[in-house]
Design a protein around this motif. Structure first.
Motif, short mmCIF file in Angstrom:
data_model
loop_
_atom_site.label_atom_id
_atom_site.label_comp_id
_atom_site.label_asym_id
_atom_site.label_seq_id
_atom_site.Cartn_x
_atom_site.Cartn_y
_atom_site.Cartn_z
N LEU A 175 0.86 -1.18 0.00
CA LEU A 175 0.00 0.00 0.00
C LEU A 175 0.89 1.23 0.00
O LEU A 175 1.78 1.36 0.85
CB LEU A 175 -0.92 0.01 1.23
N GLY A 202 2.62 4.65 0.62
CA GLY A 202 2.65 5.63 1.70
C GLY A 202 2.40 5.07 3.08
O GLY A 202 2.33 5.82 4.04
N GLN A 203 2.25 3.75 3.22
CA GLN A 203 2.01 3.16 4.54
C GLN A 203 3.14 2.22 4.89
O GLN A 203 3.61 1.45 4.05
CB GLN A 203 0.68 2.41 4.57
N SER A 258 11.50 -1.28 9.65
CA SER A 258 10.19 -0.91 9.10
C SER A 258 9.94 -1.71 7.83
O SER A 258 10.87 -1.98 7.07
CB SER A 258 10.11 0.59 8.83
N PHE A 299 3.69 -1.79 4.03
CA PHE A 299 2.41 -2.40 4.39
C PHE A 299 1.97 -3.30 3.23
O PHE A 299 1.64 -2.81 2.15
CB PHE A 299 1.38 -1.30 4.64
N SER A 332 0.05 -5.67 0.53
CA SER A 332 -1.27 -5.83 -0.05
C SER A 332 -1.36 -7.18 -0.74
O SER A 332 -2.38 -7.85 -0.69
CB SER A 332 -1.55 -4.71 -1.04
#
Length: 166
Positions: free
Chosen positions: A38, A40-41, A49, A52, A54
């Protein structure tokens, strides 16, 4: 972290849907690769980190036996989007035999449709042609991909090429 992630087999065929936590675990253990994230996430921990996820793709091919969707009242209603296949109404649904059982119609995917009580009674012991009640959509055997879509609810645009929904 309660979002859904599409899991693809090594050949990019849709297998299932899992949680973000499970997808991160598969990536971290090097059992899967990230295909789409996703934008920007990020998922952050104190030391690392992750994007995110998908869509993830398994690194090794998982042989899955042919997945048959069980013939049941609930699955027929799900296939027909909880709509009467004669008038489109959504209330008081039953299951109707396109070719009536008294005329040799069998309990199979291509002979059962969702119908409201009113249309089912109106059609009675006739075929749709005889009753002049055309079907909105021809009945078919659904695939497991269709039920993946229904389980998730709204399908992200990035998933559509893998679920053949273009």
């Amino acid at each position: 972290m309660n979002a859904h992630v599409l899991v693809l087999n090594q050949d990019f065929s849709a297998l299932t849907v899992c949680s973000v936590r499970r997808a991160i675990g598969l990536i971290h253990l090097r059992k899967a690769d990230l295909v789409e994230a996703l934008p920007g996430q990020m998922l952050r921990s104190p030391s690392i980190s992750f994007p995110f996820p998908s869509i993830v793709r398994l690194r090794f091919y998982v042989r899955v036996p042919y997945r048959r969707i069980m013939l049941s009242r609930r699955n027929i209603l799900r296939r027909d989007d909880f709509r009467c296949q004669y008038c489109g109404q959504r209330e008081s649904l039953t299951v109707d035999h396109v070719v009536p059982k008294s005329r040799g119609g069998r309990d199979m995917w291509r002979n059962l449709v969702a119908a409201c009580t009113r249309c089912n009674n109106r059609k009675g012991n006739r075929t749709p042609g005889e009753a002049r009640m055309p079907l909105r959509r021809k009945p078919f055997r659904p695939s497991h991909v269709m039920f993946i879509r229904d389980f998730v609810g709204s399908v992200e645009d990035t998933w559509k090429p893998y679920l053949f929904l273009n």
